[in-house]
Design an enzyme around this catalytic site. Structure first.
Site, PDB file in Angstrom:
ATOM      1  N   GLU A  70      -3.190   8.251  -3.524  1.00 52.30           N
ATOM      2  CA  GLU A  70      -4.640   8.258  -3.694  1.00 52.30           C
ATOM      3  C   GLU A  70      -5.313   8.545  -2.353  1.00 52.30           C
ATOM      4  OE1 GLU A  70      -8.247   5.530  -5.615  1.00 52.30           O
ATOM      5  OE2 GLU A  70      -6.210   4.721  -5.479  1.00 52.30           O
ATOM      6  N   ASN A 217      -9.420   7.213 -15.312  1.00 46.79           N
ATOM      7  CA  ASN A 217      -8.601   6.167 -14.698  1.00 46.79           C
ATOM      8  C   ASN A 217      -9.349   4.843 -14.750  1.00 46.79           C
ATOM      9  OD1 ASN A 217      -6.581   4.992 -12.579  1.00 46.79           O
ATOM     10  ND2 ASN A 217      -8.600   4.649 -11.693  1.00 46.79           N
ATOM     11  N   GLU A 218      -8.687   3.797 -15.217  1.00 48.31           N
ATOM     12  CA  GLU A 218      -9.274   2.455 -15.240  1.00 48.31           C
ATOM     13  C   GLU A 218     -10.732   2.494 -15.698  1.00 48.31           C
ATOM     14  OE1 GLU A 218      -8.591   0.348 -11.595  1.00 48.31           O
ATOM     15  OE2 GLU A 218      -6.420   0.415 -11.806  1.00 48.31           O
ATOM     16  N   TYR A 285      -0.550  -5.209 -11.477  1.00 50.14           N
ATOM     17  CA  TYR A 285      -0.200  -5.582 -10.109  1.00 50.14           C
ATOM     18  C   TYR A 285       0.235  -7.046 -10.066  1.00 50.14           C
ATOM     19  CZ  TYR A 285      -2.225  -1.247  -8.323  1.00 50.14           C
ATOM     20  OH  TYR A 285      -2.492   0.077  -8.052  1.00 50.14           O
ATOM     21  N   GLU A 336       0.452   2.454 -12.443  1.00 42.60           N
ATOM     22  CA  GLU A 336       0.179   1.704 -11.217  1.00 42.60           C
ATOM     23  C   GLU A 336       0.840   0.337 -11.366  1.00 42.60           C
ATOM     24  OE1 GLU A 336      -3.781   1.556  -9.606  1.00 42.60           O
ATOM     25  OE2 GLU A 336      -4.276   3.575 -10.354  1.00 42.60           O
ATOM     26  N   GLN A 387       1.649   2.389  -3.502  1.00 45.66           N
ATOM     27  CA  GLN A 387       1.577   3.838  -3.528  1.00 45.66           C
ATOM     28  C   GLN A 387       2.692   4.412  -2.671  1.00 45.66           C
ATOM     29  OE1 GLN A 387      -2.362   5.342  -2.689  1.00 45.66           O
ATOM     30  NE2 GLN A 387      -3.334   3.927  -4.107  1.00 45.66           N
TER      31      GLN A 387
END
Length: 530
Positions: A70, A217-218, A285, A336, A387
């Protein structure tokens, strides 16, 4: 990647953990019913495991080892990209050491440009002569000025250097169906159309043939703070215009849940009513309250225990999708994932936003995740760790945007230990303990090889592995291990090779495999079979 005011699920598990068995059709089965109680109690340090080479799960897709880059901190600028005029050794602007390390590991898929950045990124800002590209403010990650020097052509060039399949995340939050439709045509139409000819004038005669396209995204958070029904309606509208150009059919990835958010997935699927995407993206996460190199034992155990919840989420989200008429056609994508520790302000000032060290604990976390993907190979399509360089649980670290150093992290080496699983067929594993901090195991096979990976997440217990192989005749076994009893140990610019995989002793006696699995270790055994 999500902005700090709209973070994805970062669950901290409390000290009182449930020891219930895995629910649903999990690939880890209990041995309690088949091994006498007295035998299990014979030695608390012995872990008895059965690898069922005769019980197949599904293919371990190389895409399970995919990555994510990103426009955040020094991931792209100063990490992957240093520019053609840089004094740092580079290949046409790409940091040479990073390219070399990533080529060696293999990068099946690379996702870009975000993350949160994707839903405020307009692709035309990153094409054409660099000096004419507009400068934009990165509103999500520090408000710094983006000069657009790393755009679509530069990203595709990187993917080709690495041998990676490109995965482009499109703008739904602040973009339009026309904008995303035109990006696909620009990338994939061979010639003839105005957009294709523009790409050719910009230096790319051949089409990019981009297959994977994220539709936002999200969108529950930084991608527009939408309700699932609103996003579902937008997805339907966008998907009408996202077509095949030049024989490359786009594989559309819809914005899925924050962690195991069942309401989001059901709301999206109820609104969809046909026109199913190729994949649904889930983000998960594993948070930590301490800086990466200062974890306490309790906080480490809490973080590592969270992976049990990740596996539960994979099982439950797959079941939700399968409950819809065409839901079984939708691939579940965890694009992710990884540990997200507390980031010291001084590290961010020196190295860039969300720059984070990777320790022995991080490697154990990576191993826990990669074992989940093997065990749930029939339920997943792709997984992208967050990432690839410098940001969060990265594979490589550089010493700042202008820094010349580039080192491999413990997470890089954990991925290397799991590389032999790629494209093999995952098989079932039976263990005697399914608690969150038990020894984690997965296995896969090919015609002449069986690969078994073990992770010991305990900081206070060493184990002897007593593994029975069923459905396969073993001839020879070799093992490698990544281990350090200090969970805060890491590779640094001064000592880049403190954590490296080492040859490990393993004994093979017929269908029984024995080896030591010390505390805080990741080990892979490769077995030649008849």
């Amino acid at each position: 990647m999500t902005a700090l005011d709209a973070q994805p699920t970062r669950i901290t598990v409390g000290p009182q953990l449930s020891r219930r068995q895995f629910i649903g059709s999990t690939a880890t089965l209990s041995l309690c019913a088949i091994i006498p109680t007295g035998l299990l109690a014979a030695s608390s340090a012995t872990q008895r495991i059965v690898v069922r080479a005769d019980a197949e799960i599904g293919v371990v897709r190389p895409e399970f080892h995919a990555h994510f880059a990103e426009h955040l901190g020094s991931c792209v600028y100063g990490g992957l990209w240093v520019g053609r005029k840089s004094s740092i050794p580079n290949i046409d602007g790409y940091r040479k050491q990073a390219v070399d390390y990533l080529r060696e590991l293999g990068v099946p898929v690379l996702r870009w440009p975000g993350g949160c950045y994707a839903d405020d990124y307009h692709w035309r800002d990153g094409i054409g002569p660099v000096e004419q590209r507009p400068k934009r403010v990165n509103i999500h990650w520090g408000g710094y000025i983006e000069d657009g020097s790393f755009g679509t052509h530069e990203f595709i060039g990187l993917c080709r250097l690495l041998g990676a399949e490109p995965y482009l995340a499109g703008n739904v939050g602040s973009g339009s169906p026309r904008e995303l439709r035109d990006w696909i045509e620009y990338c994939n139409m061979p010639s003839g159309s105005t957009l294709a000819e523009e790409r050719i004038r910009n230096g790319a005669t051949d089409p990019f043939r981009v297959h994977y396209w994220g539709v936002g995204n999200e969108n529950w958070g930084c991608g527009g703070w939408m309700r699932p029904e609103v996003y579902g309606t937008l997805y339907r509208q966008f998907s009408v215009y996202l077509r095949e150009f030049g024989g490359t059919k786009p594989f559309l990835v819809a914005s899925g849940p924050n962690g195991n958010d069942r309401k989001w997935t059901r709301g999206f699927m109820d609104t969809l009513d046909g026109g199913s995407p190729g994949g649904l993206s889930m983000h998960y996460y594993e948070s930590g309250p301490d800086p990466a190199t200062e974890f306490s034992a309790d906080h480490m155990s809490q973080q590592l225990a969270t992976f049990k919840k990740v596996e539960d989420a994979v099982v439950e989200q797959r079941a939700i999708l399968d409950g819809y008429r065409d839901g079984h056609k939708i691939g579940l994508i965890l694009d992710e994932w990884g540990v997200w520790d507390k980031i010291p302000e001084e590290d961010e000032k020196r190295y860039g936003k969300l720059w984070m060290q990777s320790t022995m604990r991080s490697a154990v976390a990576a191993g826990l995740g990669l074992n989940i993907f093997n065990r749930q190979a029939d339920k997943l399509f792709m997984c992208n760790i967050a990432q690839i360089v410098n940001v969060l649980q990265s594979l490589l670290l550089t010493d700042g945007p202008e820094g010349k150093s580039c080192i491999r992290t413990s997470t890089y080496h954990a991925f290397a230990l799991f590389k032999p699983h790629r494209s093999k067929t995952a098989v079932r594993v039976e263990t005697q303990d399914s608690s969150p901090l038990s020894v984690s195991v997965s296995a896969s096979k090919s015609e002449k090889e069986l690969v078994v990976s073990f992770v010991n997440p305990r900081h206070d217990a060493d184990f002897e592995i007593d593994c029975t192989l069923r459905g396969s005749t073993a001839k020879e076994a070799k093992a490698q291990i990544l281990h350090d009893p200090d969970w805060n140990a890491c590779n640094t610019f001064e000592n880049p090779n403190r954590l490296l995989p080492q040859t490990h002793t393993v004994a093979l006696d017929g269908s029984r495999l024995r080896m030591d699995l010390p505390r805080l270790s990741v080990a892979t055994v490769t077995i030649s079979t008849a």
